[in-house]
Motif scaffolding. Sequence first.
Motif, PDB file in Angstrom:
ATOM      1  N   ILE A  81      -3.288  -4.725   5.380  1.00 53.36           N
ATOM      2  CA  ILE A  81      -1.862  -4.505   5.101  1.00 53.36           C
ATOM      3  C   ILE A  81      -1.479  -5.075   3.739  1.00 53.36           C
ATOM      4  N   SER A  93      -3.366  -3.125   0.714  1.00 44.91           N
ATOM      5  CA  SER A  93      -2.843  -1.782   0.468  1.00 44.91           C
ATOM      6  C   SER A  93      -1.430  -1.846  -0.097  1.00 44.91           C
ATOM      7  N   CYS A 145      -3.769   3.090   2.673  1.00 41.50           N
ATOM      8  CA  CYS A 145      -2.373   2.910   3.097  1.00 41.50           C
ATOM      9  C   CYS A 145      -2.141   3.424   4.512  1.00 41.50           C
ATOM     10  N   ALA A 197      -3.442   0.924   6.773  1.00 39.95           N
ATOM     11  CA  ALA A 197      -2.519  -0.206   6.905  1.00 39.95           C
ATOM     12  C   ALA A 197      -1.444   0.083   7.938  1.00 39.95           C
TER      13      ALA A 197
END
Length: 392
Positions: free
Chosen positions: A190, A193, A322, A325
């Motif tokens: 998390i 990204s 992403c 994430a």
Amino acid sequence: MKITLASSDYAVLLLYVVALLATGFYLNSRNKAAGKDIFLGGRSLSWWQIGFSLFSANAGPSMLVGFASIGFTQGMVGSNFEWLAWFFIFLMSMFFLPHYISTKVYTMPQFLLARFGKPSYNFLVGYSLISILIVWLGCALYAGGLIISQIFDIPLMQAVAVVALIAASFTAVGGLKAVVRTGIFQSAIIILSSIILVYLALRKAGGVQALVEAAPGSYWQLFRPASDPEYSWVAMVLGYPVVGIYYWCTDQTIVQKVLAGKSMKEGQYGAIFISALKILMPFIFIFPGIICYVLYKDIAQPDNAYITLVSQVMPHGFLGLCIAALIAALIDTVSSGLNSFSTVLTLDVLARFREMDETAKRATGRWTTLLAAVLAVGVAWFFPVRGKGFSS
């Protein structure tokens, strides 16, 4: 908004899933001692494990998407939710935690039983189970499943079921320790990204100075006038403490991780660590919404500001990161909720009806984890206006 994924994005997603399952299952087999206690991980957590696990549980998909939406429509005022939290985290670590540890409780209802008796205990048992099932599990699965279903163009309930299955698998086997280990891995995904996204988006916007000049001046106000209909400073100063004390000081899913520390000092250090991470969160979660407003306000809506920015600025490969994430935030929120639900149901409900040794509690905890996953999918299915709520 439709996102087109390339083979490199799917490769990143596959690598993420493999790494997640390896973290959840393989490492569990190497730590048999902690595995004997699936509720508090044998009280063996270090401060950094507690901090990262709290971060990943807190940074759910609704935060990634929701904070970007606040940034898109309101700006940095949403930072108050993060920057005011440190006081209540500190309150939990210095005032609440010593009392919890002194009573040697596993759950918040058990603490109320020791201090106030059975009526309070029974109320909090029921309330905890319902709130975990609806807020931590059903709501997270619905919101996150909706996003995933749109990204991959699959039915909503299929996305919900897959996420619930993945989260329940390693949580049932490894308990809190597996939730914490995967939470550390998810936190890294998390944070990495989000930093890459903000860096690339800022570069496209022309830098921080250009962003400040392009966004409305009100977007940089932390406190709004009392007359503001949505983010009045009065509501922030007087209203947020009610939510802050409940969430950070008494919520089972949060406090359970701190109780699992090797010592009270480790739990306190872990709380201080998550407070430090809170400083970072507005810059990586709210900034994307502001940048999206500056760059793409003509094609984006508040609810899809995060996805719009990701699809526009992230090259393939990083785009997959992403999406990973988002999935990571969802899975960790769900796995934390599953473990907390299992802990309360096993220790505060089922253990009252029959005597259970540690082996029986462990087995029951695993079955109740799976039961919680099934119930959570059912709750997500009952959410109104299924398939709507996020702009496409």
